[in-house]
Design a protein around this motif. Structure first.
Motif, mmCIF file in Angstrom:
data_model
loop_
_atom_site.group_PDB
_atom_site.id
_atom_site.type_symbol
_atom_site.label_atom_id
_atom_site.label_comp_id
_atom_site.label_asym_id
_atom_site.label_seq_id
_atom_site.Cartn_x
_atom_site.Cartn_y
_atom_site.Cartn_z
ATOM 1 N N TRP A 51 24.525 0.669 -9.549
ATOM 2 C CA TRP A 51 24.762 0.847 -10.976
ATOM 3 C C TRP A 51 23.572 1.552 -11.630
ATOM 4 C CZ3 TRP A 51 25.599 -3.867 -14.736
ATOM 5 C CH2 TRP A 51 25.956 -3.397 -15.996
ATOM 6 N N SER A 55 23.700 5.329 -13.118
ATOM 7 C CA SER A 55 23.435 5.534 -14.552
ATOM 8 C C SER A 55 22.299 6.517 -14.779
ATOM 9 C CB SER A 55 23.088 4.200 -15.210
ATOM 10 O OG SER A 55 24.192 3.345 -15.205
ATOM 11 N N TRP A 60 28.895 8.698 -14.047
ATOM 12 C CA TRP A 60 29.538 7.526 -14.636
ATOM 13 C C TRP A 60 30.518 6.873 -13.675
ATOM 14 C CZ3 TRP A 60 34.793 7.464 -15.222
ATOM 15 C CH2 TRP A 60 35.443 8.688 -15.185
ATOM 16 N N GLN A 61 31.078 7.631 -12.725
ATOM 17 C CA GLN A 61 31.984 7.032 -11.752
ATOM 18 C C GLN A 61 31.230 6.046 -10.844
ATOM 19 O OE1 GLN A 61 31.661 10.428 -11.958
ATOM 20 N NE2 GLN A 61 33.675 11.329 -12.353
ATOM 21 N N SER A 64 30.161 2.998 -12.834
ATOM 22 C CA SER A 64 31.297 2.115 -13.089
ATOM 23 C C SER A 64 31.646 1.292 -11.852
ATOM 24 C CB SER A 64 32.501 2.939 -13.524
ATOM 25 O OG SER A 64 33.631 2.132 -13.681
#
Length: 97
Positions: A51, A55, A60-61, A64
């Motif tokens: 994560w 980030s 963003w995939q 997420s």
């Protein structure tokens, strides 16, 4: 009202007193809980790192997927910890039948 550490530790583990062959059951439950918690902690670390890296790189995939994995791993850790209370309850109910 202060409790000593040995008194607290006796409240943590399952009560195998009423079960025949309790030493084998204790070993199995202890091993399963240990492996479950180790896997959950490793997954928390891996997913948190995924994560954070996703980030920081703007993906963003990936962020997420890492966030979803982190929440699933935390849920798994909670369920694994709750399995001890459930095992205690089942052993208590089984002893009264």
């Amino acid at each position: 009202m202060t409790m000593k550490i040995p008194a607290i530790l006796s409240l943590v583990g399952p009560d195998f007193g009423a079960v025949g062959g309790s030493s084998q059951l204790r070993a199995i439950v202890g091993a399963l809980l240990t492996y479950g918690l180790i896997v959950a902690v490793l997954m928390v670390v891996i997913c948190a790192a995924t994560w954070a890296i996703g980030s920081s790189n703007g993906s963003w995939q990936t962020a997420s997927k890492g966030k979803t994995g982190l929440f699933v791993a935390l849920g798994g850790a909670v369920l694994t910890g709750g399995a001890l209370a459930w095992a205690n309850w089942l052993l208590e109910v089984g002893a009264t039948l």
